[in-house]
Write an enzyme that holds these catalytic residues in place. Structure first.
Site, mmCIF file in Angstrom:
data_model
loop_
_atom_site.group_PDB
_atom_site.id
_atom_site.type_symbol
_atom_site.label_atom_id
_atom_site.label_comp_id
_atom_site.label_asym_id
_atom_site.label_seq_id
_atom_site.Cartn_x
_atom_site.Cartn_y
_atom_site.Cartn_z
ATOM 1 N N LYS A 79 30.157 64.146 139.853
ATOM 2 C CA LYS A 79 30.499 63.510 138.563
ATOM 3 C C LYS A 79 30.612 64.573 137.472
ATOM 4 C CE LYS A 79 26.745 60.906 138.513
ATOM 5 N NZ LYS A 79 26.092 61.372 139.759
ATOM 6 N N ARG B 237 23.500 53.438 134.266
ATOM 7 C CA ARG B 237 23.074 53.426 135.670
ATOM 8 C C ARG B 237 22.139 52.281 135.996
ATOM 9 N NH1 ARG B 237 22.284 59.443 135.808
ATOM 10 N NH2 ARG B 237 21.249 59.485 137.792
ATOM 11 N N ARG C 92 23.339 73.606 145.049
ATOM 12 C CA ARG C 92 23.854 73.558 143.669
ATOM 13 C C ARG C 92 23.148 74.591 142.788
ATOM 14 N NH1 ARG C 92 24.031 68.222 140.170
ATOM 15 N NH2 ARG C 92 21.845 68.063 140.761
ATOM 16 N N ARG D 245 18.151 73.196 139.597
ATOM 17 C CA ARG D 245 17.472 72.074 138.927
ATOM 18 C C ARG D 245 16.188 71.694 139.654
ATOM 19 N NH1 ARG D 245 21.955 67.573 137.526
ATOM 20 N NH2 ARG D 245 20.250 66.224 138.195
ATOM 21 N N ARG E 125 16.038 59.922 144.459
ATOM 22 C CA ARG E 125 17.124 59.629 143.509
ATOM 23 C C ARG E 125 18.179 58.760 144.181
ATOM 24 N NH1 ARG E 125 18.644 65.544 142.073
ATOM 25 N NH2 ARG E 125 20.489 64.650 141.095
HETATM 26 P P1 AP5 Z 1 27.698 67.762 140.486
HETATM 27 O O1 AP5 Z 1 29.033 67.745 139.816
HETATM 28 O O2 AP5 Z 1 26.599 68.507 139.858
HETATM 29 O O3 AP5 Z 1 27.258 66.262 140.870
HETATM 30 P P2 AP5 Z 1 26.734 65.071 139.951
HETATM 31 O O4 AP5 Z 1 27.371 63.832 140.492
HETATM 32 O O5 AP5 Z 1 26.926 65.393 138.508
HETATM 33 O O6 AP5 Z 1 25.209 65.078 140.390
HETATM 34 P P3 AP5 Z 1 23.878 64.945 139.512
HETATM 35 O O7 AP5 Z 1 22.783 65.436 140.403
HETATM 36 O O8 AP5 Z 1 24.046 65.592 138.186
HETATM 37 O O9 AP5 Z 1 23.797 63.414 139.353
HETATM 38 P P4 AP5 Z 1 22.612 62.571 138.915
HETATM 39 O O10 AP5 Z 1 23.295 61.335 138.526
HETATM 40 O O11 AP5 Z 1 21.558 62.444 139.944
HETATM 41 O O12 AP5 Z 1 21.902 63.453 137.770
HETATM 42 P P5 AP5 Z 1 21.887 63.325 136.177
HETATM 43 O O13 AP5 Z 1 21.882 64.690 135.638
HETATM 44 O O14 AP5 Z 1 22.895 62.362 135.697
HETATM 45 O O15 AP5 Z 1 27.939 68.321 141.974
HETATM 46 C C1 AP5 Z 1 26.849 68.505 142.849
HETATM 47 C C2 AP5 Z 1 27.079 69.763 143.700
HETATM 48 O O16 AP5 Z 1 28.181 69.545 144.562
HETATM 49 C C3 AP5 Z 1 27.427 71.023 142.887
HETATM 50 O O17 AP5 Z 1 26.866 72.133 143.521
HETATM 51 C C4 AP5 Z 1 28.963 71.074 142.931
HETATM 52 O O18 AP5 Z 1 29.449 72.405 142.811
HETATM 53 C C5 AP5 Z 1 29.234 70.480 144.312
HETATM 54 N N1 AP5 Z 1 30.488 69.725 144.384
HETATM 55 C C6 AP5 Z 1 30.988 68.865 143.439
HETATM 56 N N2 AP5 Z 1 32.136 68.310 143.887
HETATM 57 C C7 AP5 Z 1 32.339 68.795 145.139
HETATM 58 C C8 AP5 Z 1 33.359 68.575 146.116
HETATM 59 N N3 AP5 Z 1 34.388 67.753 145.883
HETATM 60 N N4 AP5 Z 1 33.259 69.229 147.308
HETATM 61 C C9 AP5 Z 1 32.207 70.076 147.545
HETATM 62 N N5 AP5 Z 1 31.224 70.336 146.653
HETATM 63 C C10 AP5 Z 1 31.287 69.690 145.468
HETATM 64 O O19 AP5 Z 1 20.445 62.664 135.943
HETATM 65 C C11 AP5 Z 1 19.256 63.367 136.232
HETATM 66 C C12 AP5 Z 1 18.067 62.481 135.933
HETATM 67 O O20 AP5 Z 1 18.022 62.158 134.534
HETATM 68 C C13 AP5 Z 1 18.061 61.109 136.646
HETATM 69 O O21 AP5 Z 1 17.531 61.184 137.949
HETATM 70 C C14 AP5 Z 1 17.175 60.287 135.691
HETATM 71 O O22 AP5 Z 1 15.814 60.575 135.867
HETATM 72 C C15 AP5 Z 1 17.584 60.814 134.309
HETATM 73 N N6 AP5 Z 1 18.688 60.034 133.739
HETATM 74 C C16 AP5 Z 1 19.954 60.514 133.426
HETATM 75 N N7 AP5 Z 1 20.728 59.522 132.945
HETATM 76 C C17 AP5 Z 1 19.940 58.403 132.919
HETATM 77 C C18 AP5 Z 1 20.187 57.052 132.547
HETATM 78 N N8 AP5 Z 1 21.388 56.658 132.101
HETATM 79 N N9 AP5 Z 1 19.157 56.172 132.691
HETATM 80 C C19 AP5 Z 1 17.935 56.553 133.127
HETATM 81 N N10 AP5 Z 1 17.648 57.811 133.512
HETATM 82 C C20 AP5 Z 1 18.652 58.732 133.414
HETATM 83 MG MG MG Z 2 25.590 65.754 136.888
#
Ligand code: AP5
Ligand code: MG
Length: 216
Positions: A13, A88, A127, A160, A171
């Site tokens: 994402k 989410r 990552r 991270r 997660r």
């Molecule tokens: P990346 O682009 O980093 O993936 P992502 O989908 O952004 O993954 P996240 O881990 O950031 O998602 P998340 O939703 O768990 O975390 P968030 O920060 O939102 O890609 C991942 C890896 O794959 C990278 O190494 C990339 O290079 C590689 N890659 C990408 N595309 C690829 C492809 N096509 N092919 C091969 N490799 C690829 O949230 C973190 C925490 O914050 C949550 O767990 C929660 O505790 C809190 N939080 C955040 N938002 C909320 C909310 N709205 N409500 C409540 N808690 C929240």
């Molecule tokens: Mg992300």
């Protein structure tokens, strides 16, 4: 152009949202990045959410709804925005409907990046992230040009804290239970565009740019 990215942790994402943000010149609003900045700055909110994030659970809906409401009222969202990681839960999706209608905006696309669980654990262990600009890398599929340094900011990349395999599995469980219903919610509203997130990064980019260009 008002866009949401949904999908499991590690689906790509953030990677895709950054490209779409640059291409269409609209801000990338990642609630995960916002919370990590709060932790980094040592704010009260940052202290409160650290344990929640590191255990893979979700931060309170009320807190998240307020953060997003404030962010969407900033002038840089005038021509559009990309929300990544919000909503989410169903509660957040409904709160977003209210926020948008109160500021006279509507959603154009909800992009679901579809990736199976087994690919996710593998991806997240490789990552790395730039602590300055938030750009994501993958040491296997998308490494930086120079060893562990951001291509744009030239600062050392970090791992991270919530990317440990046991936290990633948590997660993913939370995603299935609380975020999957959000995908169904937008599908019923005919807003959902599903992209195969197992395709190479550049192919996913091309599909999304074409889709958005076609519907602009
Ligand atoms: P990346 O682009 O980093 O993936 P992502 O989908 O952004 O993954 P996240 O881990 O950031 O998602 P998340 O939703 O768990 O975390 P968030 O920060 O939102 O890609 C991942 C890896 O794959 C990278 O190494 C990339 O290079 C590689 N890659 C990408 N595309 C690829 C492809 N096509 N092919 C091969 N490799 C690829 O949230 C973190 C925490 O914050 C949550 O767990 C929660 O505790 C809190 N939080 C955040 N938002 C909320 C909310 N709205 N409500 C409540 N808690 C929240
Ligand atoms: Mg992300």
């Amino acid at each position: 152009m008002n866009i949401i990215f949904v999908g499991p942790p590690g689906a790509g994402k953030g990677t895709q949202a950054q490209v779409i943000s640059k291409t269409f010149k609209i801000p990338h609003i990642s609630t995960g990045d916002m919370l990590r900045n709060e932790m980094e700055s040592g704010s009260e909110l940052g202290k409160k959410v650290r344990d929640i994030i590191n255990s893979g659970k979700l931060v309170d809906d009320a807190v998240m709804n307020q953060i997003v409401k404030e962010r969407l009222s900033k002038p840089d969202t005038k021509n559009g925005f990309i929300l990544d990681g919000f909503p989410r839960t169903l509660n957040q999706a409904k709160a977003l409907d209210e926020i948008l209608s109160s500021i006279g905006k509507k959603l154009d696309h909800v992009i679901y990046v579809d990736v199976p669980e087994k690919v996710i654990v593998e991806r997240l262990s490789a990552r790395r992230m730039c602590p300055k600009c938030g750009r994501n890398y993958n040491m296997i599929t998308d490494p930086p040009k120079e060893d562990e340094l951001c291509d744009d900011c030239h600062v050392p990349l970090i791992t991270r804290d919530d990317d440990k395999p046991e936290t990633v599995r948590n997660r993913y469980k939370v995603y299935l239970e609380l975020t999957k219903p959000v995908i169904d919610y937008y599908s019923a509203k005919k807003l959902l565009f599903t992209v195969d997130g197992t395709l190479p990064v550049r192919e996913v980019e091309e599909i999304l740019i074409k889709m958005i260009e076609g519907k602009k």
